[in-house]
Write an enzyme that holds these catalytic residues in place. Structure first.
Site, PDB file in Angstrom:
ATOM      1  N   ASN A 110       1.000  -1.214   0.012  1.00 53.04           N
ATOM      2  CA  ASN A 110       0.021   0.116  -0.175  1.00 53.04           C
ATOM      3  C   ASN A 110       0.856   1.132   0.029  1.00 53.04           C
ATOM      4  OD1 ASN A 110      -1.952   2.065   0.392  1.00 53.04           O
ATOM      5  ND2 ASN A 110      -2.731   1.014   1.951  1.00 53.04           N
ATOM      6  N   ARG A 156      -3.053  -1.423  -3.519  1.00 52.42           N
ATOM      7  CA  ARG A 156      -4.018  -0.308  -3.269  1.00 52.42           C
ATOM      8  C   ARG A 156      -4.088   0.571  -4.528  1.00 52.42           C
ATOM      9  NH1 ARG A 156      -3.985   5.015   0.420  1.00 52.42           N
ATOM     10  NH2 ARG A 156      -6.208   5.411  -0.016  1.00 52.42           N
ATOM     11  N   HIS A 202     -11.509   6.061  -0.335  1.00 58.03           N
ATOM     12  CA  HIS A 202     -11.411   5.358   0.895  1.00 58.03           C
ATOM     13  C   HIS A 202     -12.214   3.968   0.832  1.00 58.03           C
ATOM     14  CE1 HIS A 202     -10.241   9.411   2.859  1.00 58.03           C
ATOM     15  NE2 HIS A 202      -9.240   8.762   2.560  1.00 58.03           N
ATOM     16  N   HIS A 234     -14.224   8.055   8.140  1.00 56.64           N
ATOM     17  CA  HIS A 234     -12.785   7.757   7.936  1.00 56.64           C
ATOM     18  C   HIS A 234     -12.054   9.104   8.184  1.00 56.64           C
ATOM     19  CE1 HIS A 234      -9.490   5.894   5.719  1.00 56.64           C
ATOM     20  NE2 HIS A 234      -9.182   6.919   5.681  1.00 56.64           N
ATOM     21  N   LEU A 235     -11.573   9.323   9.157  1.00 54.52           N
ATOM     22  CA  LEU A 235     -10.944  10.668   9.529  1.00 54.52           C
ATOM     23  C   LEU A 235      -9.477  10.459   9.787  1.00 54.52           C
ATOM     24  CD1 LEU A 235     -13.565  12.087  12.151  1.00 54.52           C
ATOM     25  CD2 LEU A 235     -13.557  12.404   9.737  1.00 54.52           C
ATOM     26  N   ARG A 263      -5.705  19.383   2.512  1.00 52.51           N
ATOM     27  CA  ARG A 263      -6.554  19.311   1.296  1.00 52.51           C
ATOM     28  C   ARG A 263      -7.885  20.377   1.769  1.00 52.51           C
ATOM     29  NH1 ARG A 263      -7.175  13.397  -0.229  1.00 52.51           N
ATOM     30  NH2 ARG A 263      -5.577  12.931   1.332  1.00 52.51           N
ATOM     31  N   ASP A 277      -1.356  18.297  11.310  1.00 55.15           N
ATOM     32  CA  ASP A 277      -1.449  17.170  11.931  1.00 55.15           C
ATOM     33  C   ASP A 277      -2.399  17.586  13.081  1.00 55.15           C
ATOM     34  OD1 ASP A 277      -1.027  15.490  14.218  1.00 55.15           O
ATOM     35  OD2 ASP A 277       1.199  14.871  13.370  1.00 55.15           O
ATOM     36  N   MET A 278      -3.682  16.692  13.279  1.00 56.16           N
ATOM     37  CA  MET A 278      -4.646  16.899  14.177  1.00 56.16           C
ATOM     38  C   MET A 278      -3.844  16.981  15.638  1.00 56.16           C
ATOM     39  SD  MET A 278      -7.675  17.839  14.975  1.00 56.16           S
ATOM     40  CE  MET A 278      -8.791  17.563  13.442  1.00 56.16           C
ATOM     41  N   GLY A 321      -6.618   7.426  11.287  1.00 53.61           N
ATOM     42  CA  GLY A 321      -5.892   8.157  12.287  1.00 53.61           C
ATOM     43  C   GLY A 321      -6.351   9.049  13.315  1.00 53.61           C
ATOM     44  N   ILE A 322      -7.118   9.870  12.773  1.00 58.69           N
ATOM     45  CA  ILE A 322      -8.126  10.827  13.798  1.00 58.69           C
ATOM     46  C   ILE A 322      -9.016  10.200  14.378  1.00 58.69           C
ATOM     47  CG2 ILE A 322      -9.263  12.823  14.099  1.00 58.69           C
ATOM     48  CD1 ILE A 322      -7.665  13.958  11.664  1.00 58.69           C
ATOM     49  N   GLY A 323     -10.015   9.398  13.628  1.00 57.42           N
ATOM     50  CA  GLY A 323     -10.953   8.573  14.320  1.00 57.42           C
ATOM     51  C   GLY A 323     -10.780   7.723  15.340  1.00 57.42           C
ATOM     52  N   GLU A 324      -9.618   6.860  14.971  1.00 51.96           N
ATOM     53  CA  GLU A 324      -9.102   5.933  16.069  1.00 51.96           C
ATOM     54  C   GLU A 324      -8.431   6.634  17.229  1.00 51.96           C
ATOM     55  OE1 GLU A 324      -7.172   2.648  14.109  1.00 51.96           O
ATOM     56  OE2 GLU A 324      -8.352   2.912  12.389  1.00 51.96           O
ATOM     57  N   GLU A 350      -6.782  -1.601   5.466  1.00 53.93           N
ATOM     58  CA  GLU A 350      -6.726  -1.773   4.052  1.00 53.93           C
ATOM     59  C   GLU A 350      -5.994  -2.793   3.485  1.00 53.93           C
ATOM     60  OE1 GLU A 350      -7.250   2.978   3.116  1.00 53.93           O
ATOM     61  OE2 GLU A 350      -5.168   2.053   3.478  1.00 53.93           O
TER      62      GLU A 350
END
Length: 389
Positions: free
Chosen positions: A9, A90, A178, A205-206, A238, A280-281, A325-328, A376
């Site tokens: 990937n 992917r 995604h 999917h964040l 983006r 980066d959040m 990444g953010i969601g988890e 993925e």
């Protein structure tokens, strides 16, 4: 079935991989990643269920070719490249043509390269790694699994833009992305919830790229990304959805050329553009800067507003899933998005959310809220099986 499947990937800044043994029920033999390849590369390898094995990381930035060489050499040194019959990849954009896993021969790769302008951050790396893998494993079949494929069967109205029909017929439609992540989450929802698969669900999917997908029993109904991976939510760099008149203004009134505008929308906007600090959040969450706070506020607001839109497409909501990444990994963002969606009956248990439990909704919540890790690589491996490699 015998032999092994290697999954690669490749992204703009990372190369993830996983190795599966077909003879023992698709057991994962090894997995890992080479991340931040363009800045400060970090190599991680896990063999079976053992702790991560020590691996040599480059001293400075490298390109995808050097990254693939490092990964292949390490796998070979550990005896893990034997008996590989197929390599799965992917591919972010499959266009209207590729709606299921496909063998990647020369003609197919030519057609996929024609889609590079639709996914310039990802498609070139996805396709370059195919050539590198074929050179290293010439006897293995190369297989592509497509991020757009999961959304290909959703209602036509969700794909259409109000453009002249000849442009629609020429492929200017909303594809959605995604898809491999969403396919994995749909599979996990079936494991957790049977054929109901979460019922009317929205999966968030964040990550550095961010999107939402509305699913009915695990099938895509609507999604926030469209013709390109620019549309929809605010992302790391983006812009997400903007008035197309802004692009016309940048061209006509400000004299920007297409290359400059493309760089602006893909690489200098989003959380990075709003905050002026980082895409980066986690960096933004740790900052006291007002612009960082505003970037987070806009991310949450736009996500909440998009959830409302997708609920309309579903006719209600039974399940909300956070992933990527953010969601988890960002409970503060999950809590805030849950608050914005409280009008739907979403009620998050703050303690369960901080602990990152699988279900973070309270007993009083009308909507089941889950945190599910995306995978993925697993989705690609399962797709490879479907074409009987």
């Amino acid at each position: 079935m015998t032999g092994r499947l290697l999954v690669l990937n490749a992204g703009s800044s990372s190369l993830k991989f996983a190795l599966y043994d077909k003879s023992v029920g698709m057991q994962r033999v090894a997995s890992g990643s080479l991340s931040q390849i363009g800045s400060a590369p970090s190599f991680r390898l896990q063999i079976g269920n053992d702790a991560a094995a020590p691996c040599p990381s480059p001293d400075g930035p490298i390109d995808l070719r050097a990254a693939s060489t490092l990964v292949f050499d390490e796998l070979k040194a550990r005896g893990l490249l034997q008996a590989i019959t197929a390599v799965g990849h992917r591919i972010v954009h499959g266009g209207a043509e590729f709606v299921a896993p496909a063998r990647l021969d020369a003609a197919t790769l030519t057609r996929l390269r024609a889609l590079v302008p639709l996914a310039p951050l990802h498609q070139p790396h996805n396709l370059d790694i195919v050539d590198l893998a074929a050179a290293r494993l010439p006897n293995a079949a190369q297989v592509g699994c497509f991020d757009t494929a999961f959304h290909a069967a959703r209602p036509r109205l969700d794909m259409l833009y109000a453009l002249p029909r000849e442009l629609t017929d020429d492929g200017l439609i909303a594809y959605g992305f995604h898809g491999l992540s969403y396919a994995h989450i749909a599979s996990r929802l079936r494991e957790l919830d049977g054929e109901r698969a979460g019922g009317r669900s929205i999966v968030a999917h964040l990550g550095s790229g961010a999107s939402l997908c509305a699913m009915e029993r695990g099938r895509s109904v609507a999604t926030t990304m469209g013709f390109s991976a620019l549309e929809g939510l605010v992302m790391a760099t983006r812009c997400g959805a903007i008035d197309p008149g802004i692009v016309l203004h940048l061209l006509e009134a400000r004299g920007m050329d297409v290359a400059v505008i493309s760089d602006l929308l893909y690489n200098r906007s989003g959380l990075l553009g709003i905050s002026g600090l980082s895409g980066d959040m986690q960096v933004l969450l740790e900052s006291d800067a007002p612009a960082a706070t505003e970037a987070i506020d806009l991310f949450v607001y736009r996500t909440g507003r998009a959830i409302g839109s997708l609920v309309s497409a579903l006719g209600g909501l039974d399940t909300l899933v956070f992933t990527a990444g953010i969601g988890e990994n960002a409970p503060a963002i999950r809590q805030r998005i849950g608050g914005v969606a409280s009008w739907l009956g979403v009620d998050i248990d703050a303690a369960a959310n901080r602990r990152g439990e699988g279900v973070i909704s309270s007993p009083a919540s009308a909507v089941t809220v889950r945190v599910i890790s995306t995978d993925e690589q697993q989705a690609i491996a399962e797709g490879m099986i479907s074409i009987r490699i």
